[in-house]
Design an enzyme around this catalytic site. Structure first.
Site, PDB file in Angstrom:
ATOM      1  N   HIS A  66       0.823  -1.218   0.000  1.00 24.55           N
ATOM      2  CA  HIS A  66       0.000   0.000   0.000  1.00 24.55           C
ATOM      3  C   HIS A  66       0.856   1.267   0.000  1.00 24.55           C
ATOM      4  O   HIS A  66       0.387   2.338   0.366  1.00 24.55           O
ATOM      5  CB  HIS A  66      -0.986   0.004   1.173  1.00 24.55           C
ATOM      6  CG  HIS A  66      -2.101  -0.981   1.008  1.00 24.55           C
ATOM      7  ND1 HIS A  66      -3.316  -0.642   0.461  1.00 24.55           N
ATOM      8  CD2 HIS A  66      -2.173  -2.308   1.288  1.00 24.55           C
ATOM      9  CE1 HIS A  66      -4.097  -1.716   0.430  1.00 24.55           C
ATOM     10  NE2 HIS A  66      -3.423  -2.729   0.916  1.00 24.55           N
ATOM     11  N   THR A  67       2.087   1.140  -0.417  1.00 25.12           N
ATOM     12  CA  THR A  67       2.954   2.312  -0.596  1.00 25.12           C
ATOM     13  C   THR A  67       2.907   2.825  -2.025  1.00 25.12           C
ATOM     14  O   THR A  67       3.216   3.993  -2.276  1.00 25.12           O
ATOM     15  CB  THR A  67       4.414   1.962  -0.241  1.00 25.12           C
ATOM     16  OG1 THR A  67       4.766   0.744  -0.911  1.00 25.12           O
ATOM     17  CG2 THR A  67       4.593   1.782   1.256  1.00 25.12           C
ATOM     18  N   ALA A 116      -5.126 -14.682  -4.881  1.00 25.79           N
ATOM     19  CA  ALA A 116      -4.104 -14.981  -3.884  1.00 25.79           C
ATOM     20  C   ALA A 116      -3.189 -13.797  -3.622  1.00 25.79           C
ATOM     21  O   ALA A 116      -2.207 -13.912  -2.888  1.00 25.79           O
ATOM     22  CB  ALA A 116      -3.269 -16.179  -4.349  1.00 25.79           C
ATOM     23  N   GLY A 117      -3.473 -12.654  -4.218  1.00 22.20           N
ATOM     24  CA  GLY A 117      -2.603 -11.495  -4.042  1.00 22.20           C
ATOM     25  C   GLY A 117      -1.345 -11.568  -4.867  1.00 22.20           C
ATOM     26  O   GLY A 117      -0.360 -10.903  -4.550  1.00 22.20           O
ATOM     27  N   ASP A 123       2.226  -3.457  -9.503  1.00 27.63           N
ATOM     28  CA  ASP A 123       2.015  -4.776 -10.091  1.00 27.63           C
ATOM     29  C   ASP A 123       2.391  -4.789 -11.561  1.00 27.63           C
ATOM     30  O   ASP A 123       3.055  -5.708 -12.052  1.00 27.63           O
ATOM     31  CB  ASP A 123       0.551  -5.196  -9.929  1.00 27.63           C
ATOM     32  CG  ASP A 123       0.138  -5.343  -8.475  1.00 27.63           C
ATOM     33  OD1 ASP A 123       1.012  -5.265  -7.595  1.00 27.63           O
ATOM     34  OD2 ASP A 123      -1.072  -5.521  -8.231  1.00 27.63           O
ATOM     35  N   TYR A 143     -10.285  -1.667   0.124  1.00 24.12           N
ATOM     36  CA  TYR A 143      -9.099  -1.096  -0.519  1.00 24.12           C
ATOM     37  C   TYR A 143      -9.300   0.398  -0.759  1.00 24.12           C
ATOM     38  O   TYR A 143      -8.435   1.224  -0.449  1.00 24.12           O
ATOM     39  CB  TYR A 143      -8.847  -1.839  -1.838  1.00 24.12           C
ATOM     40  CG  TYR A 143      -7.550  -1.497  -2.525  1.00 24.12           C
ATOM     41  CD1 TYR A 143      -6.444  -2.318  -2.389  1.00 24.12           C
ATOM     42  CD2 TYR A 143      -7.433  -0.365  -3.336  1.00 24.12           C
ATOM     43  CE1 TYR A 143      -5.249  -2.030  -3.043  1.00 24.12           C
ATOM     44  CE2 TYR A 143      -6.254  -0.061  -3.982  1.00 24.12           C
ATOM     45  CZ  TYR A 143      -5.172  -0.898  -3.835  1.00 24.12           C
ATOM     46  OH  TYR A 143      -3.991  -0.602  -4.477  1.00 24.12           O
TER      47      TYR A 143
END
Length: 399
Positions: free
Chosen positions: A40-41, A140-141, A189, A241
């Protein structure tokens, strides 16, 4: 003699032939990713340290006859096919995106964002047929979404002769996810999926998009990265989120800075005086997590990967207590792995489910796996899926 296709690339090609009745022009793929540290950066203009993994999404692509002028998409993970005329992409995204089934918004959104990034109109490109297959675990992230985006962007960039660089293709993927899908994710990502390198992580400054390759040295140190997929499903497009992101934006506004990247550890005392407790804890996670990424990069370079365990553990505690995005299954996975001798462990990904990771000495992988399975059974949780991941190459053409 030609090299055999990867099984998932072969599955995409077979799906293409079965659905479209032709042979594809080729296959392209992009990997999922594990984030070693830095959660979350990214959307706070901060630092992250992900690496691409061996699990990939493959797309088989074929060019349509000139008069068809559409994009058709089909996949092994959804029974339905979707067709959209090229000329309707601008009408669909973002205002009418909900008319498209969610999985198909990813490749269609990439096509839309790609043309905008290249400054091209739909009249200048050929219609395409796309067939997808993947072995990236969904939910699953591990960023199955960025893998779809990266594979699509890489394939379309080539066949449409757009000649965009990998960073621009990553930005295309982010725009597709933000606007065509409606998930307010950052750039991490997509950059990891585009820029991945074997046996290395990508140290990314999410503000400047400067990326540096960090040799991890897991193999030489006798380490494996174990993924513990809890099976608890999450979706970035749902509320938790977005609420965390809003809290971060609120905190930055209170501190009078463009993003939490501009808040230092030394500023936290002042932040505590200005903010309500929840907003402050959200801010504290991001500020301290940014520092942990920098500390991890320095530690890997100076002391090697076996020395980063405490940083991984501190990251998990911060996400559990300050950002409040863990769940009991993730906490159980981390605690059991550490008790069984893992060097370090933490949840990874957006949170509210998904996976944990554990950095484990190769000789201890079976012991850690057994301990996590036993802890899940004792807690009455469904059995997790446990596997190792290897830092791998980014998006490319397969055949």
């Amino acid at each position: 003699m030609s090299t055999p296709l990867h099984p998932t690339a072969d599955a995409a090609s077979r799906l293409f032939g079965g659905h479209f009745g032709a042979e594809p022009e080729g296959t392209w793929s992009a990997p999922g990713r594990v984030n070693l540290i830095g959660e979350h950066t990214d959307y706070n203009d901060g630092f992250v340290l992900p690496f691409a993994i061996q699990h990939r999404t493959h797309v088989a692509l074929g060019l349509q006859v000139a008069e068809r002028r559409s994009i058709r998409v089909v996949s092994t993970f959804d029974a339905g096919a979707v067709e959209v005329p090229l000329d309707e992409l601008d009408d669909l995204f973002p205002s009418r995106r909900d008319e498209i089934v969610e999985w198909a918004r990813y490749p269609l959104g990439v096509a839309w964002a790609l043309l905008h990034a290249a400054g091209r109109d739909t009249a200048s490109v050929t219609g395409v047929d796309l067939a997808f297959a993947a072995d990236v675990p969904v939910g699953a992230g591990l960023s199955s979404s960025a893998a779809i985006e990266g594979a699509t962007a890489t394939a379309l960039d080539e066949v449409w002769n757009l000649d965009l660089d990998p960073v621009t293709l990553a930005q295309v993927g982010r725009r597709a996810e933000n606007e065509a899908v409606g998930a307010p994710t950052g750039i991490m990502d997509q950059m990891a999926s585009m820029l991945g390198r074997t046996d290395a992580a990508t140290f990314l400054d999410c503000r400047s998009l400067e990326a540096n390759v960090i040799d991890l040295g897991f193999a030489a140190a006798g380490l494996e990265l174990v993924v513990i997929d809890t099976g608890v499903k999450h979706s970035h497009a749902t509320g938790g989120y977005g609420e965390r992101r809003s809290a971060c934006e609120r905190g930055a506004a209170i501190m009078g800075v463009p993003a939490l990247r501009d808040v230092s550890i030394d500023d936290l005392a002042r932040a505590a005086e200005l903010m309500d407790d929840v907003t402050f804890r959200r801010v504290r996670h991001v500020v301290t997590e940014n520092q942990r990424v920098l500390d991890t990069v320095r530690t890997v370079r100076e002391q090697g990967p076996t020395a980063i365990g405490d940083l991984l553990v501190a990251s998990h505690a911060s996400m559990r207590d300050d950002f409040e995005i863990s769940v009991p299954e993730l906490d159980t996975a981390v605690e059991a792995a550490l008790a069984a001798g893992a060097v370090g462990a933490r949840m990874t990904g957006g949170g509210f489910g998904g996976a944990a990771i554990a950095l484990v000495r190769r000789a201890d992988v079976e012991k850690v796996t057994d301990a996590v399975n036993a802890a899940f059974a004792a807690s009455g949780f469904s059995a997790p899926t446990i596997f190792t991941v290897t830092p791998s190459a980014g998006a490319h053409r397969d055949a």
